[in-house]
Motif scaffolding. Structure first.
Motif, short mmCIF file in Angstrom:
data_model
loop_
_atom_site.label_atom_id
_atom_site.label_comp_id
_atom_site.label_asym_id
_atom_site.label_seq_id
_atom_site.Cartn_x
_atom_site.Cartn_y
_atom_site.Cartn_z
N LYS A 1 -12.88 -3.71 -3.52
CA LYS A 1 -13.88 -3.29 -4.52
C LYS A 1 -13.43 -3.66 -5.91
O LYS A 1 -14.22 -4.09 -6.75
N ARG A 2 -12.15 -3.53 -6.20
CA ARG A 2 -11.64 -3.80 -7.55
C ARG A 2 -11.48 -5.29 -7.83
O ARG A 2 -11.85 -5.78 -8.89
N ALA B 1 0.83 -1.20 0.00
CA ALA B 1 0.00 0.00 0.00
C ALA B 1 0.87 1.25 0.00
O ALA B 1 0.65 2.18 -0.79
N PHE B 2 1.88 1.27 0.86
CA PHE B 2 2.77 2.42 0.93
C PHE B 2 3.56 2.58 -0.37
O PHE B 2 3.74 3.70 -0.86
N HIS C 1 -7.66 2.92 3.48
CA HIS C 1 -8.28 3.22 2.19
C HIS C 1 -7.89 2.18 1.15
O HIS C 1 -8.70 1.77 0.31
N PHE C 2 -6.65 1.72 1.22
CA PHE C 2 -6.16 0.73 0.27
C PHE C 2 -6.98 -0.55 0.33
O PHE C 2 -7.36 -1.12 -0.70
N ALA C 3 -7.26 -1.04 1.53
CA ALA C 3 -8.02 -2.28 1.69
C ALA C 3 -9.40 -2.16 1.06
O ALA C 3 -9.90 -3.10 0.43
#
Length: 287
Positions: free
Chosen positions: A277-278, A261-262, A270-272
């Motif tokens: 979703k994607r 994520a970083f 937010h990344f999770a």
């Protein structure tokens, strides 16, 4: 899209004569070129997520990013060439209608529509693309989650598939009719440069204003041109690219979820959310 040597989850939803309706997910373990013959007719592909390069009839390739819709009109057997990135899941739905089922009047109407869309024709094939609207994505969901299980199912699926093709053509025609979407060759090169700058600085990307200034375009032309060239907004493309890179890093065990994520420029929480979703799975489930 099926080929050997890939992780494939394709589901044939319906096949009848010259009509094929299918959906699935492809993931290649390494960059993969797939070259296949196209029967005469029309092929509509809704790319829900993922990124690929595609050309038809030996024409110049274009890079597209989901969610986008691809239209391929083949008046004779032609080749389709696609290049898939490694570890970048491609989620899609395909509607293929061969010339044998179109009839003379429908084939003529399609040819007029593609003439309105514009774009070069190469060896009997023409390719068009535009962003997949929310309405198109809803139709994909209605098809893949068909509520009817009886003999009427085929009627439902055919109707929805035809509606999807018509809406896809209308969307591409509308975009082609916008004078601002017609790009000179020098502007296409500037937009490709903008794409490269985004990729190189994905952790801390420039603002839209700054990016436009760096490549010598105004914001409006950069935004509309990016959609035409890549089938996605500037930062929609960047998000897809970031998620693809993160998917690869996590799935191969090269980085932890937080590290990935970083690395691509997201905060962990937010990344999770956007990852799930994607790709339909949480990033932690891939460890």
């Amino acid at each position: 899209m099926a080929t050997e040597g890939v992780d494939l989850n394709e589901r044939l939803i319906m096949m009848s004569g010259g009509f094929v309706l299918a959906a699935g997910i492809n993931r290649f373990d390494q960059p993969k070129r797939v070259n296949t013959a196209l029967p005469a007719g029309i092929k509509t592909v809704v790319l829900l997520s993922g990124r690929l390069q595609i050309s038809v009839g030996g024409g110049r390739g274009r890079e597209v990013c989901g969610p986008t819709v691809l239209l391929i009109r083949s008046s004779a057997d032609a080749e389709r060439d696609q290049v898939f990135a490694a570890n970048a899941p491609i989620r899609y739905l395909i509607v293929q209608m061969n010339e044998s089922m179109l009839g003379a009047e429908m084939a003529d109407a399609l040819d007029r529509s593609f003439a309105a869309i514009g774009g070069a024709s190469h060896r009997g094939a023409q390719l068009a693309s535009c962003p997949a609207s929310r309405a198109l994505q809803v139709l994909v969901s209605q098809i893949t989650n068909c509520p009817i299980r009886g003999p009427e199912r085929e009627l439902y699926l055919c109707g929805k598939a035809m509606q999807l093709v018509a809406l896809a053509i209308s969307s591409c025609t509308t975009q082609a009719g916008d004078a601002d979407s017609r790009l000179a060759a020098r502007d296409v090169e500037r937009i490709r440069k903008a794409r490269d700058l985004l990729v190189a600085s994905m952790r801390e990307p420039p603002s839209l204003d700054a990016l436009a200034q760096q490549v010598g375009l105004n914001v409006r032309k950069l935004s509309s041109g990016f959609r035409q060239v890549y089938g996605a907004s500037v930062f929609g493309f960047l998000q897809e690219y970031r998620l693809e890179q993160a998917y690869k890093l996590i799935s191969t065990g090269e980085m932890s979820v937080s590290g990935a994520a970083f690395h691509v420029g997201y905060g962990a929480a937010h990344f999770a959310t956007i990852f799930r979703k994607r790709f339909g799975v949480s990033p932690s489930s891939m460890r």
